[in-house]
Motif scaffolding. Structure first.
Motif, PDB file in Angstrom:
ATOM      1  N   THR A 115       0.796  -1.233   0.000  1.00 46.83           N
ATOM      2  CA  THR A 115       0.000   0.000   0.000  1.00 46.83           C
ATOM      3  C   THR A 115       0.826   1.280   0.000  1.00 46.83           C
ATOM      4  O   THR A 115       0.284   2.362  -0.191  1.00 46.83           O
ATOM      5  CB  THR A 115      -0.923   0.025   1.235  1.00 46.83           C
ATOM      6  N   ASN A 117       2.846   2.849  -1.968  1.00 46.60           N
ATOM      7  CA  ASN A 117       2.920   3.728  -3.137  1.00 46.60           C
ATOM      8  C   ASN A 117       1.651   4.547  -3.339  1.00 46.60           C
ATOM      9  O   ASN A 117       1.695   5.642  -3.920  1.00 46.60           O
ATOM     10  CB  ASN A 117       3.200   2.904  -4.399  1.00 46.60           C
ATOM     11  N   ASP A 118       0.508   4.013  -2.898  1.00 49.63           N
ATOM     12  CA  ASP A 118      -0.763   4.686  -3.151  1.00 49.63           C
ATOM     13  C   ASP A 118      -1.420   5.255  -1.902  1.00 49.63           C
ATOM     14  O   ASP A 118      -2.389   5.998  -2.002  1.00 49.63           O
ATOM     15  CB  ASP A 118      -1.743   3.706  -3.824  1.00 49.63           C
ATOM     16  N   GLY A 231      -5.293 -11.060  -6.919  1.00 48.52           N
ATOM     17  CA  GLY A 231      -4.386 -10.670  -7.993  1.00 48.52           C
ATOM     18  C   GLY A 231      -4.293 -11.726  -9.082  1.00 48.52           C
ATOM     19  O   GLY A 231      -4.267 -11.405 -10.278  1.00 48.52           O
ATOM     20  N   GLU A 240      -5.215  -8.229 -15.897  1.00 43.92           N
ATOM     21  CA  GLU A 240      -4.508  -7.186 -15.157  1.00 43.92           C
ATOM     22  C   GLU A 240      -3.192  -7.750 -14.645  1.00 43.92           C
ATOM     23  O   GLU A 240      -3.167  -8.748 -13.931  1.00 43.92           O
ATOM     24  CB  GLU A 240      -5.353  -6.696 -13.984  1.00 43.92           C
ATOM     25  N   PRO A 242      -0.174  -7.534 -12.150  1.00 45.33           N
ATOM     26  CA  PRO A 242       0.100  -6.892 -10.864  1.00 45.33           C
ATOM     27  C   PRO A 242       1.287  -5.941 -10.935  1.00 45.33           C
ATOM     28  O   PRO A 242       2.225  -6.153 -11.709  1.00 45.33           O
ATOM     29  CB  PRO A 242       0.401  -8.075  -9.933  1.00 45.33           C
ATOM     30  N   GLU A 243       1.208  -4.893 -10.108  1.00 46.01           N
ATOM     31  CA  GLU A 243       2.331  -3.961 -10.009  1.00 46.01           C
ATOM     32  C   GLU A 243       3.541  -4.683  -9.421  1.00 46.01           C
ATOM     33  O   GLU A 243       3.425  -5.732  -8.782  1.00 46.01           O
ATOM     34  CB  GLU A 243       1.954  -2.773  -9.123  1.00 46.01           C
ATOM     35  N   VAL A 244       4.713  -4.100  -9.589  1.00 47.23           N
ATOM     36  CA  VAL A 244       5.954  -4.760  -9.187  1.00 47.23           C
ATOM     37  C   VAL A 244       5.987  -5.023  -7.687  1.00 47.23           C
ATOM     38  O   VAL A 244       6.535  -6.031  -7.224  1.00 47.23           O
ATOM     39  CB  VAL A 244       7.173  -3.917  -9.624  1.00 47.23           C
ATOM     40  N   TYR A 245       5.355  -4.143  -6.874  1.00 45.81           N
ATOM     41  CA  TYR A 245       5.411  -4.329  -5.417  1.00 45.81           C
ATOM     42  C   TYR A 245       4.457  -5.428  -4.935  1.00 45.81           C
ATOM     43  O   TYR A 245       4.489  -5.817  -3.764  1.00 45.81           O
ATOM     44  CB  TYR A 245       5.115  -3.017  -4.684  1.00 45.81           C
ATOM     45  N   PHE A 246       3.613  -5.968  -5.831  1.00 50.64           N
ATOM     46  CA  PHE A 246       2.726  -7.073  -5.472  1.00 50.64           C
ATOM     47  C   PHE A 246       3.544  -8.300  -5.052  1.00 50.64           C
ATOM     48  O   PHE A 246       3.180  -9.009  -4.098  1.00 50.64           O
ATOM     49  CB  PHE A 246       1.839  -7.405  -6.668  1.00 50.64           C
ATOM     50  N   TYR A 247       4.654  -8.549  -5.728  1.00 53.32           N
ATOM     51  CA  TYR A 247       5.409  -9.779  -5.523  1.00 53.32           C
ATOM     52  C   TYR A 247       6.165  -9.804  -4.192  1.00 53.32           C
ATOM     53  O   TYR A 247       6.069 -10.796  -3.458  1.00 53.32           O
ATOM     54  CB  TYR A 247       6.351  -9.999  -6.714  1.00 53.32           C
TER      55      TYR A 247
END
Length: 276
Positions: A115, A117-118, A231, A240, A242-247
């Motif tokens: 979370t 980043n957003d 995800g 979709e 996933p963004e890189v920070y998902f992993y």
């Protein structure tokens, strides 16, 4: 700009719990007949307060999540492992172990990565942020009560009256806002049907059962993995990526849960902890 909640906010949950209860009622009847019991207030009373609290959780969540950012609401609801040790100590006098503390910190690090980043706060999101936090506390209490009432017969004897209580509570709340029953489409009804059978009949029933047989911190840590499945489903259904920070976030949550589960098998029971 934060979206304001639509007037049809409460309709799904007035139907969701009652329908889930109806689906499981035959199993409830089978359960009480097996033990030669009759329907009485004493039989269903342990389920009433948890049902009301579950209703409060959903009402505050669906309003709060629409008054804040997705990252804010995700962070709020996934902080339950921080709150659960206090809830379970108050309700059952269970004490969190060192292994569970370390595993929780690892998992929470993953939620922060997910979370960071957003996430942002502002006067516009404050009300929604607070409602999501309150909703998370209600959810922790609801699950904690499942553990407190772990000796209350079979799972269906506990969960079916709970769903009826939650449904009636949401219905009563919706009656104060007649707009809750307007603007319902065929698509809404289809989604409601899926919600009844998958997250409620299956998901919540399994959660309540696992709270009876596993330590509460293990259940809440494993429950954090919901966003991983979301995800994966989003990738296959909506394409979709996933963004890189998902992993790294997923890796931290899995590592935290595995750490607690593996080490928990070999730990000795604390002398001052209530025997499971």
């Amino acid at each position: 700009m934060i979206r304001r909640p639509p007037r049809s906010t409460l309709f799904p949950y007035t139907t969701l719990f009652r329908s889930a209860a109806l689906v499981l009622t035959p199993l409830f009847i089978k359960d009480i007949r097996k033990d030669h019991l009759s329907l009485s207030w004493r039989l269903v009373s342990p389920s009433i307060i948890p049902g009301i609290i579950l209703g409060l959780h959903f009402i505050t969540w669906i309003i709060g999540a629409r008054l804040t950012l997705a990252a804010n609401s995700t962070l709020a609801v996934n902080m339950m492992p921080v709150v659960m040790p206090f809830v379970i100590y108050i309700l059952k006098r269970e004490i969190i172990t060192l292994q569970e503390i370390i595993g929780t910190l690892i998992a929470i690090a993953g939620i922060v990565v997910l979370t960071m980043n957003d996430f942002r706060t502002s006067p516009e999101t404050f009300t929604g942020d607070m409602l999501c936090i309150v909703s998370m506390v209600f959810y922790a209490i609801y699950l904690g009560l499942a553990r407190k009432h772990q000796g209350h017969g079979g799972i269906f004897r506990y969960i079916v009256p709970l769903y009826y209580a939650g449904g009636l509570f949401c219905l009563a709340a919706a009656l104060f806002n007649p707009g809750s029953f307007s603007g319902i489409t065929g698509w809404d009804l289809l989604m409601l049907l899926l919600l009844i059978f998958i997250p409620t009949v299956a998901g919540h029933t399994i959660l309540n059962y696992t709270m009876r047989v596993l330590r509460s911190q293990i259940v809440t840590l494993v429950n954090l993995s919901q966003f991983i499945f979301a995800g994966v489903l989003a990738f296959f259904i909506f394409r979709e990526v996933p963004e890189v920070y998902f992993y790294p976030a997923a890796a931290c949550i899995i590592a935290g849960a595995v750490y607690v589960i593996v080490l928990g098998k070999n730990r000795k029971k604390p002398r001052n902890r209530v025997t499971e």
